[in-house]
Design a protein around this motif. Structure first.
Motif, PDB file in Angstrom:
ATOM      1  N   GLY A  77      -1.001  50.607  66.109  1.00 54.77           N
ATOM      2  CA  GLY A  77      -1.186  51.979  65.629  1.00 54.77           C
ATOM      3  C   GLY A  77      -0.942  52.228  64.151  1.00 54.77           C
TER       4      GLY A  77
ATOM      5  N   VAL B 132      -6.302  52.457  62.619  1.00 48.15           N
ATOM      6  CA  VAL B 132      -6.629  53.597  63.514  1.00 48.15           C
ATOM      7  C   VAL B 132      -6.881  54.929  62.798  1.00 48.15           C
TER       8      VAL B 132
ATOM      9  N   MET C  55      -4.751  53.142  74.615  1.00 54.25           N
ATOM     10  CA  MET C  55      -3.773  52.554  73.689  1.00 54.25           C
ATOM     11  C   MET C  55      -2.599  52.052  74.498  1.00 54.25           C
TER      12      MET C  55
ATOM     13  N   VAL D 284      -4.277  60.147  73.133  1.00 56.52           N
ATOM     14  CA  VAL D 284      -4.519  58.963  73.965  1.00 56.52           C
ATOM     15  C   VAL D 284      -4.889  59.436  75.372  1.00 56.52           C
TER      16      VAL D 284
END
Ligand SMILES: [Zn+2]
Ligand SMILES: [Zn+2]
Length: 307
Positions: free
Chosen positions: A109, A114, A130, A162
């Motif tokens: 991340g 990202v 994720m 997410v």
């Protein structure tokens, strides 16, 4: 409630000021701290086919992978903020449709992998998957980072929601391709690698998209207040990565899998240039040395402080 004419006009004025604010989409109102990108992070690189249904659509150093299937595509990683149009153009150069992206994934991340995810999710309508241990990181735009346990890092990219939290061993399936999720913590808590099988010219290839155990500045690999078992995480990941036997392997950064030694711009498609089991073993050894040197250095520093 009684309102005077004066109050009414004030209320009307207030409402008039509010309307344009409500019409601006939430993401456009927010700003995030733009981290300075190294030149190689934004320098363009031609998109190319790696092997079978795996394509490279990233920049000179930031690896972005497109896995195509008859039922839509998966995309692993983005580049820095504002890289969505660049990645889209690369996908279209290869003859695929941006809007066919159905699943968005990431190796970890950090902003350089990202930062454009929220924009791409909005534009394609794809689902974001994720690892559960990096979900808070991406949902906070990089703010919830173990290196900054007290105040956070600050929001350094557009937060992305997410849709599915992944765990070790999970299978991600789309159009006949099945990715297996491997949890490889250390670099971040939820760092992940992905493995899958692809077929090309009558041959099966075991493909590994690996997140290497590199160490960011400011990380003490023995102990971090925000990631107390970081040493076990790094060593366990290295141990498990050593046991993998990929035919073709690639990584989060082009330099990590020696992409520019294996391929030059204009080279024709040849999956064999990425068949490199010895290079894989050597790279894991390289990172193990780094991690062990970091542990020895930090232990020596701690000893000196305690004396
Ligand atoms: Zn990183
Ligand atoms: Zn990185």
């Amino acid at each position: 409630m009684k309102t005077t004419a004066g109050m009414r006009s004030k209320l009307l004025l207030f409402a008039a000021l509010l309307v344009p604010l409500l019409l601006v989409p939430a993401h456009a109102q927010q700003t995030w701290k733009q981290l300075p990108a190294q030149e190689k992070y934004v320098k363009p690189y031609e998109p190319f086919r790696v092997v079978g249904n795996l394509y490279y659509v990233g920049t000179y150093d930031l690896a972005v992978y497109l896995i195509t299937t008859p039922q839509g595509h998966m995309l692993i990683n983005t580049g820095v903020n504002d890289s969505a149009p660049y990645i889209r153009a690369n996908i279209e150069k290869l003859g695929f449709k941006y809007s066919d992206i159905k699943l968005l994934l990431a190796t970890h991340g950090h902003w350089d992998h990202v930062a454009a995810m929220a924009q791409m999710k909005r534009e394609t309508g794809a689902r974001m998957l994720m690892h559960e241990d990096d979900a808070a990181l991406v949902e906070s735009g990089g703010n919830v980072d173990y290196r900054f346990p007290d105040k956070g890092r600050g929001v350094v990219y557009e937060p992305v929601k997410v849709d599915q939290r992944l765990k070790e061993g999970d299978k991600v399936r789309l159009g006949g391709t099945e990715l297996t999720v491997m949890h490889h913590p250390g670099h971040t808590k939820g760092a992940s690698s992905f493995t899958f099988k692809t077929r090309d010219a009558g041959r099966d290839y075991n493909v590994l998209i690996v997140n290497m155990g590199s160490i960011n500045p400011g990380v003490n690999v023995n102990f971090m207040p925000g990631f107390t078992n970081i040493n076990e995480a790094y060593l366990g990941t290295l141990q498990r990565q050593k046991q993998l036997k990929p035919d073709v392997w690639v990584a989060s950064h082009a330099a990590q899998f020696n992409m520019h030694q294996k391929r030059n711009p204009g080279d024709t498609y040849d999956p064999n240039r990425f068949v490199d089991p010895d290079g894989y073993g050597a790279k894991i050894q390289f990172y193990e040395k780094l991690v062990r040197a970091g542990m020895a250095r930090d232990q020596a520093a701690k000893k000196a402080k305690d004396m």
